[in-house]
Write an enzyme that holds these catalytic residues in place. Structure first.
Site, PDB file in Angstrom:
ATOM      1  N   ARG A 111       0.824  -1.196   0.000  1.00  0.00           N
ATOM      2  CA  ARG A 111       0.000   0.000   0.000  1.00  0.00           C
ATOM      3  C   ARG A 111       0.864   1.254   0.000  1.00  0.00           C
ATOM      4  O   ARG A 111       0.518   2.259  -0.586  1.00  0.00           O
ATOM      5  CB  ARG A 111      -0.894  -0.027   1.236  1.00  0.00           C
ATOM      6  CG  ARG A 111      -1.627   1.268   1.499  1.00  0.00           C
ATOM      7  CD  ARG A 111      -2.720   1.074   2.521  1.00  0.00           C
ATOM      8  NE  ARG A 111      -3.650   0.054   2.104  1.00  0.00           N
ATOM      9  CZ  ARG A 111      -4.342  -0.730   2.941  1.00  0.00           C
ATOM     10  NH1 ARG A 111      -4.190  -0.593   4.244  1.00  0.00           N
ATOM     11  NH2 ARG A 111      -5.160  -1.636   2.475  1.00  0.00           N
ATOM     12  N   TYR A 112       1.949   1.196   0.740  1.00  0.00           N
ATOM     13  CA  TYR A 112       2.811   2.371   0.876  1.00  0.00           C
ATOM     14  C   TYR A 112       4.012   2.228  -0.058  1.00  0.00           C
ATOM     15  O   TYR A 112       4.375   1.118  -0.447  1.00  0.00           O
ATOM     16  CB  TYR A 112       3.300   2.466   2.327  1.00  0.00           C
ATOM     17  CG  TYR A 112       2.187   2.711   3.327  1.00  0.00           C
ATOM     18  CD1 TYR A 112       1.550   3.944   3.379  1.00  0.00           C
ATOM     19  CD2 TYR A 112       1.789   1.715   4.211  1.00  0.00           C
ATOM     20  CE1 TYR A 112       0.537   4.168   4.314  1.00  0.00           C
ATOM     21  CE2 TYR A 112       0.778   1.935   5.138  1.00  0.00           C
ATOM     22  CZ  TYR A 112       0.158   3.169   5.186  1.00  0.00           C
ATOM     23  OH  TYR A 112      -0.827   3.397   6.099  1.00  0.00           O
TER      24      TYR A 112
ATOM     25  N   ARG B  37       7.295   0.017   1.690  1.00  0.00           N
ATOM     26  CA  ARG B  37       7.199  -1.113   2.622  1.00  0.00           C
ATOM     27  C   ARG B  37       5.989  -1.974   2.307  1.00  0.00           C
ATOM     28  O   ARG B  37       4.993  -1.486   1.766  1.00  0.00           O
ATOM     29  CB  ARG B  37       7.153  -0.635   4.068  1.00  0.00           C
ATOM     30  CG  ARG B  37       6.056   0.366   4.372  1.00  0.00           C
ATOM     31  CD  ARG B  37       6.520   1.274   5.524  1.00  0.00           C
ATOM     32  NE  ARG B  37       5.460   2.129   6.034  1.00  0.00           N
ATOM     33  CZ  ARG B  37       5.071   3.256   5.448  1.00  0.00           C
ATOM     34  NH1 ARG B  37       5.612   3.639   4.309  1.00  0.00           N
ATOM     35  NH2 ARG B  37       4.118   3.991   5.999  1.00  0.00           N
TER      36      ARG B  37
ATOM     37  N   CYS C  31      -3.482 -18.036  14.395  1.00  0.00           N
ATOM     38  CA  CYS C  31      -3.219 -17.115  15.487  1.00  0.00           C
ATOM     39  C   CYS C  31      -3.395 -17.865  16.794  1.00  0.00           C
ATOM     40  O   CYS C  31      -4.205 -18.793  16.876  1.00  0.00           O
ATOM     41  CB  CYS C  31      -4.203 -15.947  15.417  1.00  0.00           C
ATOM     42  SG  CYS C  31      -3.426 -14.383  15.774  1.00  0.00           S
TER      43      CYS C  31
ATOM     44  N   CYS D 271      -8.720 -12.274  18.936  1.00  0.00           N
ATOM     45  CA  CYS D 271      -9.258 -11.077  19.558  1.00  0.00           C
ATOM     46  C   CYS D 271     -10.582 -10.782  18.860  1.00  0.00           C
ATOM     47  O   CYS D 271     -10.674 -10.847  17.639  1.00  0.00           O
ATOM     48  CB  CYS D 271      -8.305  -9.909  19.358  1.00  0.00           C
ATOM     49  SG  CYS D 271      -6.640 -10.290  19.923  1.00  0.00           S
TER      50      CYS D 271
ATOM     51  N   CYS E 122     -10.705  -8.354  15.829  1.00  0.00           N
ATOM     52  CA  CYS E 122      -9.588  -8.515  14.884  1.00  0.00           C
ATOM     53  C   CYS E 122      -9.918  -7.956  13.511  1.00  0.00           C
ATOM     54  O   CYS E 122     -10.922  -8.298  12.900  1.00  0.00           O
ATOM     55  CB  CYS E 122      -9.228  -9.985  14.751  1.00  0.00           C
ATOM     56  SG  CYS E 122      -7.904 -10.260  13.550  1.00  0.00           S
TER      57      CYS E 122
ATOM     58  N   ARG F  85      -8.447  -8.682  10.845  1.00  0.00           N
ATOM     59  CA  ARG F  85      -8.322  -9.729   9.815  1.00  0.00           C
ATOM     60  C   ARG F  85      -9.247 -10.906  10.092  1.00  0.00           C
ATOM     61  O   ARG F  85      -8.969 -12.030   9.683  1.00  0.00           O
ATOM     62  CB  ARG F  85      -6.876 -10.200   9.700  1.00  0.00           C
ATOM     63  CG  ARG F  85      -5.953  -9.062   9.387  1.00  0.00           C
ATOM     64  CD  ARG F  85      -4.922  -9.331   8.325  1.00  0.00           C
ATOM     65  NE  ARG F  85      -4.241  -8.086   8.055  1.00  0.00           N
ATOM     66  CZ  ARG F  85      -3.233  -7.622   8.801  1.00  0.00           C
ATOM     67  NH1 ARG F  85      -2.753  -8.333   9.798  1.00  0.00           N
ATOM     68  NH2 ARG F  85      -2.698  -6.457   8.519  1.00  0.00           N
TER      69      ARG F  85
ATOM     70  N   ASP G 109     -11.289  -0.878  13.997  1.00  0.00           N
ATOM     71  CA  ASP G 109     -11.759  -0.996  12.614  1.00  0.00           C
ATOM     72  C   ASP G 109     -13.205  -1.492  12.568  1.00  0.00           C
ATOM     73  O   ASP G 109     -13.599  -2.332  13.378  1.00  0.00           O
ATOM     74  CB  ASP G 109     -10.871  -1.982  11.835  1.00  0.00           C
ATOM     75  CG  ASP G 109      -9.483  -1.418  11.593  1.00  0.00           C
ATOM     76  OD1 ASP G 109      -9.355  -0.194  11.446  1.00  0.00           O
ATOM     77  OD2 ASP G 109      -8.526  -2.217  11.569  1.00  0.00           O
TER      78      ASP G 109
ATOM     79  N   ASP H 138      -7.081   3.633  10.617  1.00  0.00           N
ATOM     80  CA  ASP H 138      -6.694   2.944   9.388  1.00  0.00           C
ATOM     81  C   ASP H 138      -7.935   3.033   8.516  1.00  0.00           C
ATOM     82  O   ASP H 138      -8.951   2.394   8.799  1.00  0.00           O
ATOM     83  CB  ASP H 138      -6.284   1.496   9.681  1.00  0.00           C
ATOM     84  CG  ASP H 138      -5.189   1.031   8.740  1.00  0.00           C
ATOM     85  OD1 ASP H 138      -5.084   1.602   7.631  1.00  0.00           O
ATOM     86  OD2 ASP H 138      -4.451   0.103   9.100  1.00  0.00           O
TER      87      ASP H 138
ATOM     88  N   LYS I  55      -3.074   4.521   7.164  1.00  0.00           N
ATOM     89  CA  LYS I  55      -3.204   5.084   8.511  1.00  0.00           C
ATOM     90  C   LYS I  55      -3.148   6.599   8.454  1.00  0.00           C
ATOM     91  O   LYS I  55      -2.246   7.170   7.871  1.00  0.00           O
ATOM     92  CB  LYS I  55      -2.066   4.561   9.384  1.00  0.00           C
ATOM     93  CG  LYS I  55      -2.065   3.051   9.529  1.00  0.00           C
ATOM     94  CD  LYS I  55      -0.876   2.585  10.361  1.00  0.00           C
ATOM     95  CE  LYS I  55      -0.812   1.075  10.461  1.00  0.00           C
ATOM     96  NZ  LYS I  55      -0.445   0.422   9.183  1.00  0.00           N
TER      97      LYS I  55
HETATM   98  C1  LIG Z   1       0.334  -0.522   9.015  1.00  0.00           C
HETATM   99  C2  LIG Z   1       0.791  -0.959   7.695  1.00  0.00           C
HETATM  100  C3  LIG Z   1       2.148  -0.824   7.325  1.00  0.00           C
HETATM  101  C4  LIG Z   1       3.184  -0.263   8.252  1.00  0.00           C
HETATM  102  O1  LIG Z   1       2.907   1.074   8.530  1.00  0.00           O
HETATM  103  P1  LIG Z   1       3.895   1.921   9.449  1.00  0.00           P
HETATM  104  O2  LIG Z   1       3.200   3.222   9.626  1.00  0.00           O
HETATM  105  O3  LIG Z   1       5.183   2.046   8.683  1.00  0.00           O
HETATM  106  O4  LIG Z   1       4.096   1.179  10.719  1.00  0.00           O
HETATM  107  C5  LIG Z   1       2.509  -1.246   6.066  1.00  0.00           C
HETATM  108  N1  LIG Z   1       1.602  -1.734   5.215  1.00  0.00           N
HETATM  109  C6  LIG Z   1       0.307  -1.847   5.518  1.00  0.00           C
HETATM  110  C7  LIG Z   1      -0.641  -2.368   4.510  1.00  0.00           C
HETATM  111  C8  LIG Z   1      -0.142  -1.468   6.782  1.00  0.00           C
HETATM  112  O5  LIG Z   1      -1.438  -1.607   7.105  1.00  0.00           O
END
Ligand SMILES: *Cc1c(COP(=O)(O)O)cnc(C)c1O
Length: 418
Positions: A160-161, A164, A173, A177, A180, A182, A342, A379, A386
């Site tokens: 998504r980002y 990363r 798991c 929870c 959750c 997921r 969520d 989120d 986020k």
């Molecule tokens: C939370 C999340 C991350 C990591 O986010 P950070 O703000 O760097 O901790 C990476 N990918 C996805 C899809 C996430 O939901």
């Protein structure tokens, strides 16, 4: 309940999901390692509370079995009948429709020992024991609120980002929870394991995408895999030159601190820089066992953060939350994120107004160590990622001055010439 006590001492622990009775094929890829393990009972802290619970509910079982994480998985409470055996269930909790429908139930004996058998309103109990309220679907609630399926270029990867990725390495798991995010994936009991072939495809994706410098292993819970399978993932990812850091997202240190063995941490520390985000909810989770587990991880040089979901009547009281953050810092865990809950199906009874989260942050900033203050985030549904929310510290501008309000509510000016 005590039929499966015996564990082979000389065999590497299996994946937690393969300890499950019927749901899965035996994993033929599972290697068997011959390792010498120290007697667990000499290694782990065991509180009096745990021993009392063990004696009462698992008569004849030894403390060293209790300290074996595989024993904890095998003897987890997973049905209404089993919960009935140690909890005085309320009407809400004993509604059979809340069982087996959506998110399954799973409580390790260790975590069960922390539950108050007489109080259905006890915070920890509410996080893991299902209630009929889960059957009520409210407006805006959806199966996959974060649209993770939508942002998945290859199975198991959510990208998504820009720099990363999230790598969902298992659906298994050690605790379900009730809130959750997921739920939609961990509840698919037919497919708890991801195969090595699927992992390799996800790893290939990361190898091909040189912009990925940070890989977040999550699930399910990665620490329910065997040491050798975790090491397989870490070694492969560590080998990719552009992967600068690896993180593991887990609740295992909180619900099954027995998993944090010397062998595990000795293996993990070969793959630095390795970070860990632990899912903590309430100060009552910070027991001598959990302190011990976090100390081992921190001593192995793993920076620890906590991720907490804000939950109505559980941790939304500002003083409870502050206590949590202080207890976390004492065990070298930095509060990292505070999440608005969520909108998964049947979660309205957990959700707080956004104002509660802001109030918690307002109560921390200035009043306690900056290290104790997490980012309060939503989120966003639909895959927006986020988004942080902050109390309003900026009052406005007057000419070249920015007008600010401090934690005590006093107003200050800062010259900000444009
Ligand atoms: C939370 C999340 C991350 C990591 O986010 P950070 O703000 O760097 O901790 C990476 N990918 C996805 C899809 C996430 O939901």
């Amino acid at each position: 309940m005590k039929k499966e006590e015996t564990v082979s001492e000389s065999r590497e622990p299996e994946d937690a999901s393969s300890l499950e009775p019927p749901s899965n094929q035996p994993d033929s890829r599972q290697e068997v390692h011959l390792t010498i393990q120290a007697a667990p009972s000499t290694v782990f802290t065991v509180s009096v509370r745990s021993v009392e619970f063990l004696t009462k509910h698992f008569p004849g079982t030894s403390v060293s079995d209790w300290n074996n994480w595989q024993w904890q998985v095998r003897n987890s409470f997973t049905s209404l009948d089993q919960l009935n055996s140690f909890l005085g269930l309320s009407e809400q909790e004993s509604n059979s429709k809340a069982y087996g429908r959506n998110l399954p139930v799973r409580i390790t004996p260790y975590y069960a020992s922390l539950l108050d058998p007489n109080d259905p309103g006890q915070p920890l109990r509410r996080t893991v024991v299902p209630v009929a309220l889960e059957l009520n679907i409210s407006p805006g609630e959806v199966e996959d609120p974060l649209s993770e399926t939508h942002d998945s270029p290859v199975p198991l990867i959510v990208h998504r980002y820009p720099d990363r990725v999230l790598f969902l390495v298992t659906n298994f798991c050690s605790a379900f929870c009730r809130y959750c995010t997921r739920t939609h994936m961990v509840s698919k009991q037919d497919k708890v394991h991801s195969s090595q072939v699927e992992w390799d495809k996800a790893i290939d994706y990361i190898r091909e995408h040189t912009e990925v410098r940070d890989v977040l292993l999550s699930g399910g819970d990665p620490l329910t895999l065997s040491d050798s399978r975790i090491e397989y993932l870490l070694a492969k990812l560590h080998d990719i030159p552009h992967v600068e850091i690896i993180r593991i997202g887990t609740k295992v240190p909180v619900v099954m601190p027995q998993r944090i063995t010397r062998d595990l941490v000795n293996m993990l520390k070969k793959y630095h820089p390795l970070f860990m985000s632990i899912h903590f909810t309430h100060p009552d989770e910070i027991t001598p066992e959990v302190m011990d587990a976090c100390n081992r991880l921190a001593d192995a040089g793993i920076p620890l953060g906590s991720q907490t979901v804000l939950l109505k009547g559980i941790n939304d009281d500002a003083s409870v939350f502050k206590k949590l953050t202080h207890e976390l810092l004492k065990i070298r865990v930095k509060p990292y994120y505070l999440y608005q809950c969520d909108p998964i199906p049947g979660s309205a009874h957990f959700r707080t107004p956004l104002e509660s989260g802001l109030e918690i942050i307002r109560n921390l900033r200035g009043f306690t160590s900056g290290y104790a203050i997490p980012h309060f985030v939503i989120d966003t549904p639909g895959g927006g990622g986020k988004i942080p929310l902050l109390p309003d510290y900026v009052v406005g501008r007057e000419g070249d001055d920015l007008i600010l309000r401090n934690y005590e509510g006093k107003t200050y000016r800062f010259p900000d010439y444009i």
